[in-house]
Design an enzyme around this catalytic site. Sequence first.
Site, mmCIF file in Angstrom:
data_model
loop_
_atom_site.group_PDB
_atom_site.id
_atom_site.type_symbol
_atom_site.label_atom_id
_atom_site.label_comp_id
_atom_site.label_asym_id
_atom_site.label_seq_id
_atom_site.Cartn_x
_atom_site.Cartn_y
_atom_site.Cartn_z
ATOM 1 N N LYS A 215 0.769 -1.150 -0.020
ATOM 2 C CA LYS A 215 -0.205 0.102 -0.268
ATOM 3 C C LYS A 215 1.064 1.216 -0.180
ATOM 4 C CE LYS A 215 -2.393 -0.723 3.555
ATOM 5 N NZ LYS A 215 -1.841 -1.877 4.013
ATOM 6 N N ARG B 229 11.650 -4.895 3.088
ATOM 7 C CA ARG B 229 11.108 -3.521 3.446
ATOM 8 C C ARG B 229 12.206 -2.849 4.081
ATOM 9 N NH1 ARG B 229 4.913 -2.226 4.799
ATOM 10 N NH2 ARG B 229 5.626 -2.600 6.728
ATOM 11 N N ARG C 8 0.565 -9.328 13.172
ATOM 12 C CA ARG C 8 -0.371 -8.125 12.694
ATOM 13 C C ARG C 8 -1.004 -8.684 11.522
ATOM 14 N NH1 ARG C 8 3.913 -4.234 9.925
ATOM 15 N NH2 ARG C 8 2.396 -2.886 9.577
ATOM 16 N N ARG D 268 12.000 -1.456 10.066
ATOM 17 C CA ARG D 268 11.319 -1.388 11.317
ATOM 18 C C ARG D 268 11.054 -2.802 12.049
ATOM 19 N NH1 ARG D 268 6.644 1.943 8.866
ATOM 20 N NH2 ARG D 268 5.585 0.056 9.258
ATOM 21 N N ARG E 15 -9.048 1.398 9.806
ATOM 22 C CA ARG E 15 -8.518 -0.218 10.047
ATOM 23 C C ARG E 15 -9.755 -1.219 10.674
ATOM 24 N NH1 ARG E 15 -3.234 -0.963 10.141
ATOM 25 N NH2 ARG E 15 -1.807 0.976 10.231
#
Length: 215
Positions: free
Chosen positions: A13, A123, A167, A156, A88
């Site tokens: 996203k 990432r 998650r 991260r 969310r």
Amino acid sequence: MKVLLLGAPGAGKGTQAQFITAAFGIPQISTGDMLRAAIKAGTPLGLEAKKIIDEGGLVRDDIIIGMVKERIAQSDCKNGFLFDGFPRTLAQAEAMVEAGVDLDAVVEIDVPDAVIVNRMSGRRVHLPSGRTYHVTFNPPKTEGKDDVTGEDLIQRDDDKEETVKKRLEVYHDQTAVLIGFYSKLTGEHAPKYIKVDGTQAVEAVKAEVLAALGK
């Protein structure tokens, strides 16, 4: 153009958000960026949010909704905006509809969980701006450096495998219901629903998304 991006963490996203905002000249509204700024500043909201995020949960709706309402009232949103990471939950989506915040399009980037877990380790993020890269699929021009500022990129903590799986569980339990909510929303204010295969190459996803949005 008012757009909402849907998809699991790691679906891509953030990358597609950069393409959409550039194409339409609209700001990206990421609650994640807002929360990280609050955490970095050590505000009461930031401290409360950090505890929830560290546990792999989602920040309470009242905190998020209040923050987003303030954001879309700012002048740079007069021609539209892109929501990334909000809403969310179904409660947040319903609250947004009740507040009269109409969307032109909802874009779902569909990626299987197994692909996401494998993808996340690559990432990299430029924290000050929120720009995201991937070492394979969307690499920076210079390894480990942000394209715009030349500053360091980081991985991260929430991109680690154990956290990613947690998650994804939260996403399927609470957020995936939004796909059904928006795809079935009817009436003159119902957004166009667009579903894209997120396992394609970044440029292929970009082309499909922008074409569906009229660019």
